[in-house]
Design an enzyme around this catalytic site. Structure first.
Site, short mmCIF file in Angstrom:
data_model
loop_
_atom_site.label_atom_id
_atom_site.label_comp_id
_atom_site.label_asym_id
_atom_site.label_seq_id
_atom_site.Cartn_x
_atom_site.Cartn_y
_atom_site.Cartn_z
N GLY A 13 -10.33 3.92 1.91
CA GLY A 13 -10.69 4.89 1.17
C GLY A 13 -9.31 5.53 0.20
O GLY A 13 -9.59 5.59 -0.93
N ASP A 71 1.80 9.52 2.39
CA ASP A 71 1.59 10.12 3.54
C ASP A 71 0.69 11.47 2.94
O ASP A 71 1.20 12.02 2.00
CB ASP A 71 2.70 10.51 4.56
CG ASP A 71 2.10 10.98 5.80
OD1 ASP A 71 1.03 10.56 6.21
OD2 ASP A 71 2.90 11.66 6.57
N SER A 72 -0.12 11.86 3.74
CA SER A 72 -0.99 13.07 3.35
C SER A 72 -1.60 13.95 4.40
O SER A 72 -1.45 13.28 5.61
CB SER A 72 -1.98 12.73 2.54
OG SER A 72 -2.83 11.44 2.94
N PHE A 153 -13.72 10.63 2.00
CA PHE A 153 -13.59 10.19 3.46
C PHE A 153 -12.67 11.39 4.12
O PHE A 153 -12.34 12.39 3.16
CB PHE A 153 -12.28 8.99 3.18
CG PHE A 153 -11.07 9.21 2.98
CD1 PHE A 153 -10.18 9.40 3.69
CD2 PHE A 153 -10.75 9.09 1.44
CE1 PHE A 153 -8.81 9.67 3.35
CE2 PHE A 153 -9.57 9.35 0.79
CZ PHE A 153 -8.37 9.59 2.01
N ASP A 156 -12.75 15.39 3.33
CA ASP A 156 -13.53 15.68 1.88
C ASP A 156 -14.81 16.72 2.11
O ASP A 156 -15.16 17.39 1.25
CB ASP A 156 -13.99 14.56 1.34
CG ASP A 156 -12.83 14.07 0.69
OD1 ASP A 156 -11.53 14.61 0.47
OD2 ASP A 156 -12.54 12.83 0.11
P1 IMP Z 1 -2.22 9.51 6.82
O1 IMP Z 1 -1.44 9.81 5.68
O2 IMP Z 1 -2.63 7.99 7.08
O3 IMP Z 1 -1.31 9.69 8.06
O4 IMP Z 1 -3.60 10.34 6.87
C1 IMP Z 1 -3.68 11.50 6.45
C2 IMP Z 1 -5.14 11.97 6.88
O5 IMP Z 1 -5.40 13.16 6.43
C3 IMP Z 1 -6.39 11.16 6.64
O6 IMP Z 1 -6.57 10.23 7.56
C4 IMP Z 1 -7.34 12.27 6.45
O7 IMP Z 1 -7.75 12.51 7.60
C5 IMP Z 1 -6.60 13.34 5.91
N1 IMP Z 1 -6.86 13.39 4.34
C6 IMP Z 1 -5.44 12.83 3.56
N2 IMP Z 1 -5.86 12.98 2.43
C7 IMP Z 1 -7.46 13.03 2.28
C8 IMP Z 1 -8.30 13.12 1.39
O8 IMP Z 1 -8.15 12.90 0.29
N3 IMP Z 1 -9.39 13.57 1.66
C9 IMP Z 1 -9.82 13.70 2.87
N4 IMP Z 1 -9.28 13.45 4.13
C10 IMP Z 1 -7.75 13.30 3.65
#
Ligand code: IMP
Length: 199
Positions: A13, A71-72, A153, A156
């Site tokens: 995603g 990372d998010s 994903f 969202d």
């Molecule tokens: P990581 O950055 O792989 O640690 O995961 C961040 C998690 O935050 C993702 O698996 C999602 O559950 C959530 N996340 C981060 N960005 C988004 C986005 O754009 N839409 C929806 N969920 C997000």
């Protein structure tokens, strides 16, 4: 194409979104795992920036390619910033995106809209032969009362973008890629790449 970069992620995603965000800059994006199995980078959980940097460093050290790590997370004010840095693992290692959404909606049951404020945060790290850079993007919104929409994903379907009053999953990828936290962070990285790296 002006150049090529490698994203250290296995998340399809995210990869799709980053390809779309960087294509107007004529920068092509591939997953680092297409060229080398760089292993799984442990998220230490101290900060988004450190997690992003650890991923990008791993990519660059193993391949010598210009590497981007990201990372998010989603920060909900009523939950004092949770799930935040733990967004991916929240609700347990085996929780599906649907499970995470259900848990969040349960914790916010009966909470009025003005107290459901939240933000998506994205930090991008760039590692290349001349150094390291960090870019940060934030998108403010609030958590919906129920999941709506099919696109995107993760969280969202419950993240409402206030100017439209619709979730990212309802608004679709073209819209999301214009205003999202990821778009804001990666567009800064693209401007840096065009200015300092691909010229
Ligand atoms: P990581 O950055 O792989 O640690 O995961 C961040 C998690 O935050 C993702 O698996 C999602 O559950 C959530 N996340 C981060 N960005 C988004 C986005 O754009 N839409 C929806 N969920 C997000």
């Amino acid at each position: 194409m002006k150049g090529e970069v490698y994203l250290v992620t296995r998340n399809e995603g995210k990869l799709r979104e980053v390809k779309d965000i960087l294509s107007p800059f004529s920068i092509s994006v591939r997953s680092i795992y297409e060229v080398c199995d760089v292993g799984t980078v442990e998220e230490k959980g101290e900060s988004y920036a450190l997690n992003a940097l650890l991923k990008a460093r791993r990519g660059f050290e193993k391949t010598g390619k210009i590497s981007l790590g990201e990372d998010s997370g989603l920060e909900v004010d009523y939950l004092e910033g949770a799930p935040g840095l733990y967004s991916a693992r929240w609700g347990g290692e085996n929780a599906s995106p649907g499970d995470k959404i259900s848990l969040l909606l349960e914790l916010l049951q009966g909470v009025p809209q003005q107290k459901r404020t939240a933000r998506f945060v994205c930090v991008v790290a760039l590692v290349w032969e001349r150094g390291e850079e960090i870019f940060r993007g934030v998108c403010e919104g609030y958590i919906a009362e129920e999941a709506r929409g099919e696109a995107g994903f993760g969280y969202d379907p419950i993240f409402v973008f206030p100017p439209e009053g619709k979730t990212f999953a309802e608004l679709g990828s073209e819209f999301k890629n214009r205003y999202s936290h990821r778009s804001r962070a990666f567009r800064q990285s693209a401007e840096f790449l065009l200015r300092e790296v691909f010229h």
